[in-house]
Design a protein around this motif. Structure first.
Motif, PDB file in Angstrom:
ATOM      1  N   GLY A 148       0.802  -1.214   0.000  1.00 46.21           N
ATOM      2  CA  GLY A 148       0.000   0.000   0.000  1.00 46.21           C
ATOM      3  C   GLY A 148       0.840   1.271   0.000  1.00 46.21           C
ATOM      4  N   LYS A 149       2.167   1.113  -0.058  1.00 44.13           N
ATOM      5  CA  LYS A 149       3.043   2.294  -0.061  1.00 44.13           C
ATOM      6  C   LYS A 149       4.077   2.169  -1.171  1.00 44.13           C
ATOM      7  N   ARG A 150       4.420   3.313  -1.763  1.00 41.84           N
ATOM      8  CA  ARG A 150       5.485   3.310  -2.744  1.00 41.84           C
ATOM      9  C   ARG A 150       6.828   3.185  -2.011  1.00 41.84           C
ATOM     10  N   PRO A 151       7.718   2.256  -2.431  1.00 41.25           N
ATOM     11  CA  PRO A 151       8.973   2.105  -1.692  1.00 41.25           C
ATOM     12  C   PRO A 151       9.943   3.266  -1.938  1.00 41.25           C
ATOM     13  N   VAL A 152      10.754   3.556  -0.936  1.00 43.07           N
ATOM     14  CA  VAL A 152      11.907   4.443  -1.111  1.00 43.07           C
ATOM     15  C   VAL A 152      12.949   3.642  -1.886  1.00 43.07           C
ATOM     16  N   ILE A 153      13.381   4.159  -3.044  1.00 44.18           N
ATOM     17  CA  ILE A 153      14.337   3.410  -3.873  1.00 44.18           C
ATOM     18  C   ILE A 153      15.758   3.886  -3.589  1.00 44.18           C
ATOM     19  N   VAL A 154      16.610   2.955  -3.223  1.00 44.47           N
ATOM     20  CA  VAL A 154      18.009   3.256  -2.897  1.00 44.47           C
ATOM     21  C   VAL A 154      18.892   2.422  -3.814  1.00 44.47           C
ATOM     22  N   THR A 155      19.789   3.077  -4.548  1.00 46.97           N
ATOM     23  CA  THR A 155      20.684   2.321  -5.426  1.00 46.97           C
ATOM     24  C   THR A 155      22.030   2.094  -4.740  1.00 46.97           C
ATOM     25  N   THR A 156      22.837   1.243  -5.378  1.00 49.61           N
ATOM     26  CA  THR A 156      24.163   0.930  -4.850  1.00 49.61           C
ATOM     27  C   THR A 156      25.138   1.023  -6.010  1.00 49.61           C
ATOM     28  N   SER A 157      26.388   1.292  -5.683  1.00 41.92           N
ATOM     29  CA  SER A 157      27.383   1.377  -6.734  1.00 41.92           C
ATOM     30  C   SER A 157      28.760   1.146  -6.143  1.00 41.92           C
ATOM     31  N   ALA A 158      29.627   0.504  -6.916  1.00 40.37           N
ATOM     32  CA  ALA A 158      30.988   0.265  -6.446  1.00 40.37           C
ATOM     33  C   ALA A 158      31.820   1.530  -6.559  1.00 40.37           C
ATOM     34  N   ARG A 159      31.457   2.378  -7.481  1.00 39.74           N
ATOM     35  CA  ARG A 159      32.176   3.644  -7.649  1.00 39.74           C
ATOM     36  C   ARG A 159      31.177   4.747  -7.326  1.00 39.74           C
ATOM     37  N   GLY A 160      31.089   5.720  -8.180  1.00 38.86           N
ATOM     38  CA  GLY A 160      30.005   6.683  -8.067  1.00 38.86           C
ATOM     39  C   GLY A 160      30.087   7.539  -6.831  1.00 38.86           C
ATOM     40  N   ALA A 161      29.163   8.471  -6.742  1.00 40.32           N
ATOM     41  CA  ALA A 161      29.220   9.517  -5.736  1.00 40.32           C
ATOM     42  C   ALA A 161      28.141   9.317  -4.691  1.00 40.32           C
ATOM     43  N   GLY A 162      27.757   8.077  -4.436  1.00 43.44           N
ATOM     44  CA  GLY A 162      26.726   7.810  -3.432  1.00 43.44           C
ATOM     45  C   GLY A 162      27.129   8.351  -2.078  1.00 43.44           C
ATOM     46  N   THR A 163      26.159   8.918  -1.365  1.00 37.37           N
ATOM     47  CA  THR A 163      26.472   9.510  -0.067  1.00 37.37           C
ATOM     48  C   THR A 163      25.560   8.992   1.039  1.00 37.37           C
TER      49      THR A 163
END
Lengths: 436, 436
Positions: free
Chosen positions: A354-369
């Motif tokens: 009943g809820k839209r999920p919070v989407i979280v990506t992952t990456s080996a490089r990239g600028a994820g914080t």
């Protein structure tokens, strides 16, 4: 035990050290306090103990010299100048220090004399630490006006472990953290208050049963309030582990789903591409999914052949011959669903929760914080979809669907070449550990 | 801002709240303190505020009633009896509470009024928390005589964030933890003390350069003193990450080796057996080994065929065609060695390091009790060999070589069926995280 307190505010300690149990301990000579004001070691007209920092900025920085003179009178000299180690422990209260814990308190309680240096304002000139064998101790991850309030916590935690400090000898050993766990709840008169009674077991007179109840309540309190303590510090018996298993707990994992995307991802030239399913990726991820009690896992591919392959793999283990050989594997693979696209995954989670999920990506490089603590907060109240890529990483259109990307594993290292199987295992464990 | 302090020792707070910056803030009416002694709400001849605990044991437990009466005078009533929520925050200092952090201090500094309840002795009758909407806050993982010293830390950390509390408006924002990092070192006069100067950059007058230096020193201090803060809390920029990568750090991983044992292990009947090498196990483990900068990894099998297979796999990627296609994989697989037995692995580590490694086993089930913090302590001064099994677990003769076994991953769950690849990734990450 003697505490030397080097402080610009000796009067800060007047009342806390002269009342209650601490006041009695001073009278009984169990502890003594020698308060020393560095200001009394200054010679200039203004009795200066500090000045503006080099390089500018707010606040004032304490001089080394008056403190050095005070230490000299205590027989503590700089080791850099060939001065002898006095053997006496010199502790500075500082946020960068070793955290004060019950085991550090126990260690310090074995000393005859400790010198505590309380910095004020912006701290003490950094050369103080270069010259002296200072141990920095932190009472917590918060900022105080100076070392005085922290020194008070340190003194109290140490002094109460000294023989004869507490009225009852036992009282010092049965508290929170002494056993690595938080304390069980206490009850006293009246037997009923505002309609609430006292657990019957406590009036049973059966000490073994009362001990068992208290240990179990300690475990439950710790699991509910500070679950992370259980993973890294507690001294647990086999009975404890069995009780923890039977205790209901906040299972953040039931809000967590993960998806392994085979299309759209990037190939090594940075172009959009599809990657084939790898049998062992599905196995390993589903086993993580089941071990951490996740809501489920998805394999994403729009290619018909690949979908058939995945379905065959899954049904072999969940319904076919595999399910009889290895029922554990059946439980793992039954958490897997195959979907055409990440949009389909999102729609499926929305339908189920009943809820839209919070989407979280992952990456080996990239600028994820994003950091695990942030994702745990989301998991408290919302489904979260954790997305892993194959090939050379997720395509930009997937990244755009997400609120952000987790900071890469081992982000302080140049080399970052874990398998997606390892990355999944580590990421889920960082989010949920043993206890969530 | 108003603090109501419910305490059996109101005089404890006399001096700390009337001196220094806090004393000035009281004079300027930035903060006010209303100290309330529950004892003044008692009616019996002895003015009792506590009694022995139900179920026995040392110490005294505080009654709910006098505290309830004190709260009633403040307009705070039990929600259980249909009393209205007052909207005022009611905080109890307790080891089981939410840890006090700089962000919690900031949150509390936005309130107009907070009521702090200080327990004494063994705490307050547990029904107090059942009746009132109490937020428990812990100032640290150590035991104090009561809530008073903790309340003082909480008051100080909150009050100093109020406008006008600090002399300089900026002073409250530039400290440790405000940015999620520990503070950079400060220097003041004289320019030379005991042969030690002040870093030249601080006299450059170039503010941008000074800011950059200070940020870098903050990062370095945090990495050296509290590396775990960086993984889970800090707000890092891309420049920060690049600086951290170039900063030398304590690499505990260089003392860590791991071995995957294929013989002797148990088969599903609990008999001693040999298991075949799995290509992907070697790949995934070697990639973990290289990503976490381990000393090396070993595949253990005495079977000639299997050894040849492993050597062929390794040389394909380190010297053969694979090394050109994927140099990252070459770096990973070059950390792998194949040995006949665990004794050979131990001998090899002893030859290379001059020390016999501490042997630590792992198991999905079993009664392992070692925790990551203990293994990290060993890694500070000795090589450690982490041993993983294949098949249905390590044979008893291997377990007997070890000092102990790590507590199983997800030990609070009955289902525990991770692949060895996942177990390796999670275990090494728990030991070394991002920063070690």
């Amino acid at each position: 035990m003697k505490f030397n307190l080097i402080t610009l505010f000796p009067e800060f300690f007047d009342s806390p050290l002269s009342h209650g149990l601490m006041g009695k301990a001073v009278e009984k000579d169990i502890v003594s306090f020698n308060r020393i004001d560095p200001r009394s070691y200054t010679e200039d007209r203004h009795r200066s103990v500090d000045d503006r920092p080099y390089g500018g900025g707010p606040g004032m920085v304490m001089f080394v010299e008056p403190i050095a003179k005070a230490l000299d009178d205590l027989g503590i000299r700089p080791t850099r100048r060939g001065g002898m180690e006095s053997g006496k422990r010199l502790v500075m209260l500082s946020p960068k220090g070793r955290p004060l814990t019950q085991s550090l308190a126990r260690e310090l309680a074995a000393e005859d004399e400790i010198t505590l240096v309380c910095g004020r304002y912006e701290g003490i000139d950094a050369r103080f630490e270069d010259l002296y064998p200072v141990e920095c101790v932190s009472v917590g991850d918060y900022v105080l006006n100076g070392g005085e309030a922290g020194a008070l916590s340190l003194i109290e935690s140490v002094a109460r472990l000294l023989p004869d400090f507490m009225g009852h000898a036992e009282s010092g050993t049965e508290e929170s953290f002494s056993s690595g766990l938080l304390e069980y709840p206490h009850y006293t008169r009246p037997p009923e208050y505002e309609g609430l009674g006292v657990p019957e077991v406590l009036s049973s007179g059966n000490h073994a049963v009362i001990e068992k109840w208290r240990r179990e309540k300690s475990l439950e309190t710790t699991l509910a309030s500070r679950p992370e303590i259980l993973s890294d510090a507690a001294d647990l018996t086999r009975d404890d582990v069995l009780h923890l298993r039977s205790t209901p707990r906040k299972r953040l994992g039931r809000n967590l789903s993960m998806a392994l995307v085979h299309y759209p991802v990037l190939n090594k030239f940075g172009e959009k591409a599809a990657v084939s399913l790898t049998n062992l990726d599905i196995h390993d991820m589903s086993r993580v999914s089941r071990s951490y009690s996740l809501a489920g896992m998805y394999a994403v591919t729009p290619i018909e052949d690949q979908k058939r392959l995945a379905d065959k793999l899954i049904s072999h283990w969940t319904e076919g011959p595999g399910s009889k050989v290895n029922p554990d594997r059946a439980k793992a693979l039954s958490t897997v669903q195959v979907k055409d696209s990440l949009e389909d995954v999102v729609a499926n989670i929305e339908r189920e929760t009943g809820k839209r999920p919070v989407i979280v990506t992952t990456s080996a490089r990239g600028a994820g914080t994003l950091i695990p603590g942030q994702v745990r907060q989301w998991l408290e109240e919302s489904p979260v979809l954790l997305v892993f890529g194959t090939g050379h990483g997720l395509a930009p259109e997937i990244l755009e669907m997400a609120v952000g990307s987790l900071r890469p594993i081992r982000f302080m290292d140049g080399y970052n070449h874990l398998s997606v199987r390892s990355a999944v295992a580590i990421t889920v464990d960082r989010l949920l550990g043993d206890a969530w």
